[in-house]
Design an enzyme around this catalytic site. Sequence first.
Site, PDB file in Angstrom:
ATOM      1  N   ASP A  42      -7.096 -30.909   6.988  1.00  0.00           N
ATOM      2  CA  ASP A  42      -6.052 -31.894   6.351  1.00  0.00           C
ATOM      3  C   ASP A  42      -4.917 -32.324   7.198  1.00  0.00           C
ATOM      4  OD1 ASP A  42      -4.721 -29.528   5.803  1.00  0.00           O
ATOM      5  OD2 ASP A  42      -4.414 -30.042   3.575  1.00  0.00           O
ATOM      6  N   GLY A 126      -1.838 -16.158  -5.115  1.00  0.00           N
ATOM      7  CA  GLY A 126      -2.145 -15.424  -3.615  1.00  0.00           C
ATOM      8  C   GLY A 126      -3.618 -15.405  -3.432  1.00  0.00           C
ATOM      9  N   ALA A 127      -4.474 -16.146  -4.289  1.00  0.00           N
ATOM     10  CA  ALA A 127      -5.745 -15.852  -4.297  1.00  0.00           C
ATOM     11  C   ALA A 127      -6.585 -17.290  -3.531  1.00  0.00           C
ATOM     12  CB  ALA A 127      -6.318 -15.827  -5.609  1.00  0.00           C
ATOM     13  N   SER A 131      -1.875 -22.082  -6.668  1.00  0.00           N
ATOM     14  CA  SER A 131      -1.142 -22.104  -7.851  1.00  0.00           C
ATOM     15  C   SER A 131       0.207 -22.676  -7.552  1.00  0.00           C
ATOM     16  CB  SER A 131      -0.934 -20.695  -8.169  1.00  0.00           C
ATOM     17  OG  SER A 131      -0.581 -19.823  -7.187  1.00  0.00           O
ATOM     18  N   SER A 132       0.606 -22.493  -6.370  1.00  0.00           N
ATOM     19  CA  SER A 132       1.860 -23.297  -6.021  1.00  0.00           C
ATOM     20  C   SER A 132       1.732 -24.906  -6.102  1.00  0.00           C
ATOM     21  CB  SER A 132       2.652 -22.923  -4.540  1.00  0.00           C
ATOM     22  OG  SER A 132       1.380 -22.717  -3.607  1.00  0.00           O
ATOM     23  N   GLU A 164       7.023 -28.721  -0.743  1.00  0.00           N
ATOM     24  CA  GLU A 164       6.648 -27.403  -0.278  1.00  0.00           C
ATOM     25  C   GLU A 164       6.888 -27.355   1.358  1.00  0.00           C
ATOM     26  OE1 GLU A 164       3.560 -25.781  -1.867  1.00  0.00           O
ATOM     27  OE2 GLU A 164       3.129 -24.275  -0.324  1.00  0.00           O
ATOM     28  N   ASP A 176      -4.263 -29.831  -1.368  1.00  0.00           N
ATOM     29  CA  ASP A 176      -3.871 -28.800  -2.627  1.00  0.00           C
ATOM     30  C   ASP A 176      -3.510 -29.899  -3.820  1.00  0.00           C
ATOM     31  OD1 ASP A 176      -4.930 -27.135  -1.063  1.00  0.00           O
ATOM     32  OD2 ASP A 176      -3.073 -25.937  -0.733  1.00  0.00           O
ATOM     33  N   TYR A 226      -0.599 -19.738   9.913  1.00  0.00           N
ATOM     34  CA  TYR A 226      -0.832 -20.886   9.581  1.00  0.00           C
ATOM     35  C   TYR A 226      -0.006 -22.161  10.297  1.00  0.00           C
ATOM     36  CZ  TYR A 226      -1.420 -25.158   6.414  1.00  0.00           C
ATOM     37  OH  TYR A 226      -2.018 -26.535   5.898  1.00  0.00           O
TER      38      TYR A 226
END
Length: 391
Positions: A42, A126-127, A131-132, A164, A176, A226
Site C-alpha cells: 500500500d 495487537g493481532a 483495531s486502531s 495515525e 486498513d 515497519y
Amino acid sequence: MTDQTATDYPEKIRKHFSTVYQQTPLIVRSPGRVNLIGEHTDYNMGFVLPAAINKAIYLGIQKREDNEMHFVSFDMDDFYQTDLQNITRSGKLWPDYILGVVEQFRKAGAEFTGFNIVFGGDIPFGAGLSSSAALECASGFAFNELFTFRFDRRQIALMGQAAENQFVGVNCGIMDQFASVFGKKQNLIRLDCRSLEYEYIPFNDNDIEIVLFDTQVKHSLASSAYNDRRAQCEKGVSLIKQQHPEVQSLRDATEEMLLKHVKPADEETYRRCHYVVSEIQRLLDGCEDLKKDDLRAFGKRMFETHAGLRDLYEVSCPELDHLVNLVKDQPAVLGARMMGGGFGGCTINLVEKESVHALIQDVTSGYKALSGKDVQVYVANIQDGTSRVES
Ligand code: GLA
C-alpha cells in the site's frame, strides 16, 4: 475454540453510556480487516485486496454543552478527559487514535463542540486485524454524523490514516482505514493505493472459510522494522530515479530496473524491493485467478507471498512460520500466509469448510508443541464497512 460475533456490543455501549453520561448515544460500528494478498504494497502505491470482517469497534457518541472531550474505553475500563483547546498526545495511546482524528477534522475546517464517547468491541488488540484503524474510522464517522460535517467516506479513511501517521506516529499506508470504511459484505476490495480507485470482487464461496490463526505474539521490533522497510523501499526508488526520473514509487519500477540500479548498489535493499515488485504483480495475477474462480491457484500465490515476506522482506517471525508450516501440506488448506505488518499477529488461511474443525485441532496442538504457546483462532466472514447502528 472459535469465537462468535459479539452482537450485543451496541447494547452494552448504549447502557454504559447512559450510566456514565445520562445520555442516549448515537452508535457507529467500524470493522477490522483481513487482507488476502498484497502485503506491504500500500505505501508503495501498489494494490491490496482487503475485506472488512465480523469483528468491529462500536463507538457511542453524544454532544456536551461545554468544550470538553470525555472518552471511556469499555473493554479496558479506562477513562480519559481533555478539552478542545488541548489536543496533545495523551500518554496512553488509545485516546490518541480519537484525538488524532479530531485534529485532522479541524485541519480540514470542522468546528467541534465538546462530546462524550464510550467505545468497545471484539477486535483483538495487537493481532494485526486493525483495531486502531477501526477506532479511527469509527471516530471519524461518528463526528461526521453527530456534527453533520459532510465529509465523504474517502476523506474519513484518509483522515484516519493521517491521524495515525501524524499524531500516533505510525507511518502506515491506507489499506486498513480504507478497508474498514469501504468494506462490503461478501466482497473483497481491490484497491489501487495510488489512485484510490477500487473495485469490489465477490468472495462468496460457500465451501471456503477464512481462518485466522493468531500467534498471540507481537514482537517489539514491529513498528521500527515497519518504518525501516518503508525507508528501504524509498531508497530503492531513489536509486532508480537517478536514471529514470519518471519512477515515483515501486509501483512504477520493473524487475529489470531493480537488477540494474538497485542490486549492484545494495543487495538488501534489492531484496526488499524485489519482494514488493513481485507482490504487486502477484496480486494482479491473483485477481485473475479469482475471476476464473480458481481458488487453488490463488492460494498457491498466498504461500508465495509468505515465502517472500519471510525470506526477502524479512518481516515474519518463527511463530508465524510455524503456523504456515503446519498447514502447508494439508490438502484442505488452499493458501496461507502471515498477514499485516509482521513480527506477530495472525496468519490468514483459506480452508475447505468441512475440514475447518479438524484443522483447528491439528494446528492448536502443533503450535503448542512447536512454540509452547496457545494459538487463538478466529473464523472471519466478510461484512460491510463503517455504518451507523440503528437502535
Ligand atoms: C499494516 C499497515 C498497513 C499495511 C500493512 C502491510 O497493517 O497499517 O498500511 O502497510 O501493515 O501490508
